[in-house]
Design an enzyme around this catalytic site. Structure first.
Site, short mmCIF file in Angstrom:
data_model
loop_
_atom_site.label_atom_id
_atom_site.label_comp_id
_atom_site.label_asym_id
_atom_site.label_seq_id
_atom_site.Cartn_x
_atom_site.Cartn_y
_atom_site.Cartn_z
N ARG A 1 -24.44 -0.43 -13.27
CA ARG A 1 -25.18 -0.51 -11.92
C ARG A 1 -24.06 -0.30 -10.86
O ARG A 1 -24.37 0.91 -10.10
CB ARG A 1 -25.93 -1.60 -11.71
CG ARG A 1 -26.81 -1.43 -10.59
CD ARG A 1 -27.80 -2.74 -10.40
NE ARG A 1 -28.00 -3.46 -11.40
CZ ARG A 1 -27.85 -4.74 -11.58
NH1 ARG A 1 -27.33 -5.58 -10.70
NH2 ARG A 1 -28.60 -5.44 -12.58
N GLU B 1 -3.66 -0.49 -10.05
CA GLU B 1 -5.23 -0.26 -9.54
C GLU B 1 -5.98 -0.96 -10.58
O GLU B 1 -6.99 -0.25 -11.13
CB GLU B 1 -5.31 1.31 -9.53
CG GLU B 1 -5.32 1.94 -11.02
CD GLU B 1 -4.06 2.04 -11.92
OE1 GLU B 1 -2.90 1.30 -11.40
OE2 GLU B 1 -3.89 2.82 -12.83
N ARG C 1 -21.91 -12.35 -8.57
CA ARG C 1 -22.30 -13.42 -8.12
C ARG C 1 -21.31 -14.54 -7.42
O ARG C 1 -20.20 -14.29 -7.84
CB ARG C 1 -23.17 -14.12 -9.04
CG ARG C 1 -24.38 -13.59 -9.96
CD ARG C 1 -24.56 -14.13 -11.28
NE ARG C 1 -23.12 -14.03 -12.12
CZ ARG C 1 -23.34 -14.54 -13.26
NH1 ARG C 1 -24.45 -15.14 -14.03
NH2 ARG C 1 -21.99 -14.69 -14.04
N ASP D 1 -10.37 -0.33 -14.13
CA ASP D 1 -9.29 0.59 -13.76
C ASP D 1 -9.70 1.83 -12.95
O ASP D 1 -10.55 2.44 -13.55
CB ASP D 1 -8.42 0.94 -14.99
CG ASP D 1 -7.35 1.55 -14.87
OD1 ASP D 1 -6.05 0.91 -14.98
OD2 ASP D 1 -7.33 2.77 -14.50
N HIS E 1 -0.52 7.58 -0.13
CA HIS E 1 -0.36 6.13 -0.56
C HIS E 1 -1.25 5.33 0.18
O HIS E 1 -2.01 4.49 -0.38
CB HIS E 1 1.05 5.74 -0.76
CG HIS E 1 1.39 4.67 -1.71
ND1 HIS E 1 1.32 3.44 -1.22
CD2 HIS E 1 1.71 4.74 -3.12
CE1 HIS E 1 1.65 2.51 -2.64
NE2 HIS E 1 1.88 3.40 -3.46
N1 LIG Z 1 -1.89 3.29 -3.24
C1 LIG Z 1 -1.38 2.71 -4.24
N2 LIG Z 1 -1.28 3.31 -5.43
C2 LIG Z 1 -0.65 2.45 -6.55
C3 LIG Z 1 -0.65 0.92 -6.29
N3 LIG Z 1 -0.08 0.29 -7.45
C4 LIG Z 1 -0.09 1.39 -8.33
N4 LIG Z 1 -0.33 2.67 -7.63
C5 LIG Z 1 -0.30 3.98 -8.36
O1 LIG Z 1 -1.56 4.15 -9.27
C6 LIG Z 1 -1.46 5.14 -10.20
C7 LIG Z 1 -1.77 4.93 -11.49
O2 LIG Z 1 -1.75 6.06 -12.25
P1 LIG Z 1 -2.04 6.23 -13.76
O3 LIG Z 1 -1.45 4.79 -14.54
O4 LIG Z 1 -1.47 7.42 -14.24
O5 LIG Z 1 -3.62 6.15 -13.88
P2 LIG Z 1 -4.75 7.37 -13.18
O6 LIG Z 1 -4.10 8.51 -12.34
O7 LIG Z 1 -5.64 6.43 -12.70
O8 LIG Z 1 -5.25 7.99 -14.49
P3 LIG Z 1 -6.53 7.30 -15.30
O9 LIG Z 1 -6.01 5.77 -15.34
O10 LIG Z 1 -6.22 7.66 -16.71
O11 LIG Z 1 -7.64 7.63 -14.89
C8 LIG Z 1 0.38 5.39 -10.04
O12 LIG Z 1 0.48 6.73 -9.48
C9 LIG Z 1 0.85 4.32 -9.27
O13 LIG Z 1 1.90 4.67 -8.54
C10 LIG Z 1 -0.89 0.32 -5.10
O14 LIG Z 1 -0.84 -1.01 -4.70
N5 LIG Z 1 -1.28 1.23 -4.06
#
Ligand SMILES: Nc1nc2c(ncn2[C@@H]2O[C@H](COP(=O)(O)OP(=O)(O)OP(=O)(O)O)[C@@H](O)[C@H]2O)c(=O)[nH]1
Length: 608
Positions: A549, A529, A518, A486, A499
């Site tokens: 790594r 994400e 691999r 993640d 975005h």
């Molecule tokens: N650009 C983009 N953003 C996305 C997509 N799918 C989800 N997101 C965004 O990813 C973000 C995920 O945020 P959080 O789940 O709060 O997690 P984070 O900010 O990475 O925080 P941590 O996981 O604690 O490090 C949200 O703002 C979603 O809108 C995508 O396909 N493209």
């Protein structure tokens, strides 16, 4: 008048008449009264002493023990760990007290051995463990002092060592009493005092949790238990372990056991981790509600879409409320919303085109109407001219004009008709195209196994790969490690750089993960994400090495966005696939490890 109390050995009988000596019967009566006042048993020795006191005779010197008997008593007292007060009671002839002290000091040798074994274990652990307050030099000094100060009394030594290790364990600032244990003689009470009782009661009693604390432990357990989710098998196990621990608390032998304390600590750690994860789940639910509300507000003009979303969410949540379910519903709503926004934009466009078409058709019809209206007027005029025509030539001229005009009107009507038909056909085609587009979107989400943005497998592709890999694992018996990745702080990246840059970051990471693995491994975008990797024939340790790594590589690499360096890091949870379980179950476990990695600083990997 009653004689004063026996203190000082004064007679207790009424004063005799001057010159008259008390009779033996009076003395005997007074001796009995004295015994009662002193609450002494009427043994021959006590009675004799009381009688002498009443008669005014000085008591004979205490008999004392012969020196050989004294030596035996001394050694016995030392062996029993009874220390000075037993010795004192024996020397003073307080046999009942001596008897009580000896009974209290009697212990089952096996229990004593067990107590010492546990204590030594704690000392060894305590010496190895580092501490802020208790440096190793300080530990050595205090241990030396306790050993020197309590050498002659095993029970006291055991008690002091136990206190000392407890303060090492809590790393509390060294208390005077535990760091510099005074020698035994300093703490031993005066002869006959009661402060020595705990020492004689034995080390096992000292270590047992006092009753008020037992109640506190119970209250705390009762407070924690309802917070544990009822539908989770791990909680069922935690509850039954708690019942066992509470039972052991009632049992004296177990309650004194350091192992039990370790079990309690283990239980509390497990409960805490579970509750932490639960808390995390709640905050995710909160985000999900936000997403849902946004979706509902955006789509409010069309009830059927709202219904569709709610339906999907409902059925997903029916699968069970796990952290992953909530997150996947959240991703689903997010994706559905952007898809529906796309379809809606196209539909609006088609609607505008249709509106234009209708407008031009109305214009055509209007023009035709005007034209046919004019034609109608012309016909009237031609009729007048025909009526008034007096020569054949003039009549032929009028008819010719009439035919010409009729032909022209006819052709114009035909042309308009054709145009109207063409425009109608175009409108039909547009409608068909919108339907095709909607169907295409539907097909894309259900049939294609590659994620369009990152070009790695999507959820569907992952399920296909997992089916192949888990069948292979079952055949070969080799490990299959599963990792859940993640991106860290992705929301912030989206918010600060937009975005589209977020999308680039997703592509960048997908490619880097692919390069690090691999060809036989699988990387899939699970949603948002989040990525999943399947690593066949790989232990979790090896998987962690690979991911760590990659994390280091990413820390040293970045991608450029408008001349700015953008760092992308990720956290990962790794677990081993257990034969027979569903992918969702494996991922739930990996998710816990991922949560641990996020919780403990991000940009790292943890194993569950
Ligand atoms: N650009 C983009 N953003 C996305 C997509 N799918 C989800 N997101 C965004 O990813 C973000 C995920 O945020 P959080 O789940 O709060 O997690 P984070 O900010 O990475 O925080 P941590 O996981 O604690 O490090 C949200 O703002 C979603 O809108 C995508 O396909 N493209």
């Amino acid at each position: 008048m009653d004689a004063p109390s026996s203190a000082g050995g004064r007679p207790t009988m009424p004063a005799p008449l001057a010159g008259a000596a008390p009779t033996p019967a009076q003395l005997a009566k007074a001796a009995l009264r004295r015994l009662a006042q002193e609450r002494l048993e009427p043994t021959p020795e006590n009675y004799q002493r009381a009688y002498r006191a009443e008669a005014g005779e000085s008591a004979p010197a205490e008999p004392g023990l012969p020196s050989t008997a004294q030596r035996v008593v001394d050694r016995l007292a030392q062996q029993a760990g009874a220390a000075p007060e037993l010795l004192d009671a024996v020397q003073q002839g307080r046999w009942e007290q001596a008897d009580r002290l000896l009974t209290a000091s009697e212990q089952d040798p096996a229990a004593q051995a067990q107590g010492w074994a546990t204590l030594i274990g704690r000392i060894v652990k305590g010496v190895e463990r580092g501490g802020r307050q208790w440096t190793s030099g300080r530990k050595k000094d205090s241990l030396q002092r306790v050993l020197t100060g309590s050498r002659g009394a095993p029970a006291v030594l055991q008690q002091r060592l136990s206190q000392l290790t407890a303060s090492w364990e809590s790393d509390a600032p060294p208390a005077e009493s535990s760091e510099v244990a005074p020698p035994l003689a300093e703490t031993a009470p005066a002869a006959g005092g009661s402060a020595a009782a705990p020492v004689l009661a034995g080390a096992a009693d000292d270590q047992r949790l006092p009753a008020p604390w037992q109640a506190v432990v119970r209250d705390l357990s009762n407070a924690v238990t309802p917070a544990l989710p009822v539908d989770d098998p791990r909680c069922v196990r935690l509850r039954s372990r708690l019942d066992e621990l509470l039972l052991a608390l009632d049992d004296e032998a177990d309650a004194a056991d350091e192992e039990l304390a370790d079990d309690w600590r283990g239980w509390a750690g497990d409960a805490q981790r579970l509750l932490d994860h639960r808390q995390h789940l709640v905050s995710q639910l909160h985000d999900l509600c936000g997403e849902l509300t946004g979706g509902l507000a955006d789509l409010a003009e069309d009830g059927s879409w709202v219904q569709g979303q709610c339906e999907v969410m409902r059925s997903k949540l029916q699968e069970g409320l796990t952290s992953r379910t909530v997150r996947s519903v959240s991703h689903l709503l997010h994706a559905t919303r952007s898809q529906q926004q796309g379809v809606r934009a196209q539909r609006n466009q088609a609607r505008e085109v249709l509106k234009g078409l209708i407008n031009s058709m109305l214009q055509e019809i209007g023009e035709l109407g005007a034209r046919t209206g004019r034609f109608h007027d012309s016909i009237g005029r031609y009729a007048d001219v025909i009526e008034q025509a007096d020569t054949l030539e003039s009549l032929a001229g009028v008819v010719k004009d009439l035919v010409e005009e009729t032909k022209s009107v006819q052709s114009q009507v035909g042309q308009t008709q054709q145009r109207l038909q063409a425009e109608h056909a175009e409108a039909d085609q547009l409608q068909v195209r919108v339907r095709e587009l909607e169907a295409e979107l539907q097909r894309l989400s259900t049939e294609v196994s590659t994620d369009q943005l990152t070009e790695v497998a999507n959820r569907r592709g992952l399920i296909q790969a997992f089916e192949t890999e888990h069948a292979r694992t079952q055949r070969s018996g080799r490990e299959l490690s599963v990792g859940l990745l993640d991106i860290d702080n992705f929301k912030k990246l989206n918010d600060t750089l937009g975005h589209q840059t977020g999308d680039q970051a997703l592509k960048f990471l997908a490619q880097k993960v692919k390069q690090a693995l691999r060809p036989m491994d699988t990387v899939a975008r699970y949603g948002g994400e989040e990525f999943v990797v399947l690593l066949p024939e790989t232990t979790t340790e090896e998987a962690c090495v690979v991911l760590t790594r990659l994390q280091r590589t990413l820390t040293a690499n970045f991608f450029m966005h408008e001349d700015r360096q953008v760092f992308v890091t990720f956290s990962a949870g790794v677990t081993l696939y257990r034969p027979g379980e569903r992918l969702e179950e494996t991922l739930d476990r990996a998710d816990e490890a991922l949560y641990e990695a996020k919780r403990t600083g991000k940009n790292r990997s943890c194993v569950a």
